[in-house]
Design an enzyme around this catalytic site. Sequence first.
Site, PDB file in Angstrom:
ATOM      1  CB  CYS A  45      -1.225  -0.340   1.082  1.00  0.00           C
ATOM      2  SG  CYS A  45      -1.922  -1.513   1.582  1.00  0.00           S
ATOM      3  CB  THR A  46       4.737   2.493   0.958  1.00  0.00           C
ATOM      4  OG1 THR A  46       3.973   1.869   2.858  1.00  0.00           O
ATOM      5  CG2 THR A  46       5.020   2.793   1.123  1.00  0.00           C
TER       6      THR A  46
END
Length: 219
Positions: A45-46
């Site tokens: 997700c980063t």
Amino acid sequence: MSLRLNDTAPNFTANTTLGAINFHEWLDGQWAVLFSHPKDFTPVCTTELGYVARIEQEFANRNTKVIGLSVDPIEDHSKWAVDIEETQGARVNYPMIGDTDLAVAKLYDMLPAEETGTCEGRTAATNATVRSVFVIGPDKKIKMTMTYPMGTGRNFDEILRVLDSLQLTAKHKVSTPANWKQGEDIIIVPSVSSDDAKTMFPGGWKTLKPYLRIAAQPD
């Protein structure tokens, strides 16, 4: 009941990194992409949040707002944003919803309605289904949904491609073929008669089958 295409996107109020919003008011007659995350400080997700930050102008060029969601508090979102900018080279300027009571995740059927508790004590694994993309039209209807497994990064270039198709097909009586990209040939929808097609597509078309007519993309 699960959400389906052309359902009205459920409205909600929530705190975000850019302040409190009423979702339907925030839409303000524009297109929107709502994409969710199972937990802050997760590796895939980063990279996703960073990539969206880098291409946010591409969404703006399509009259489209972007908003993220994670079940963690907005204070954690702000700390995570520092990591994202450091590792991905882009600042997250779009809002991130802090869904600490799981209300939006349940409203959008990403978690069961009967799920109890808050974000406290939950892990990315228990929130694995909070990993969806919703494209919402100016009419507040859901136009597209995708749900990804945690280990697979989402393809936001594909989401831009889908937006191009959705916006084109909302304006013209056309469909887009497999792997279509902006500027390529389109399909005249079967409901358009040949007589009407002569007016709508003055450049003509190629008939592969009576139900499959290919023409240049209209403006």
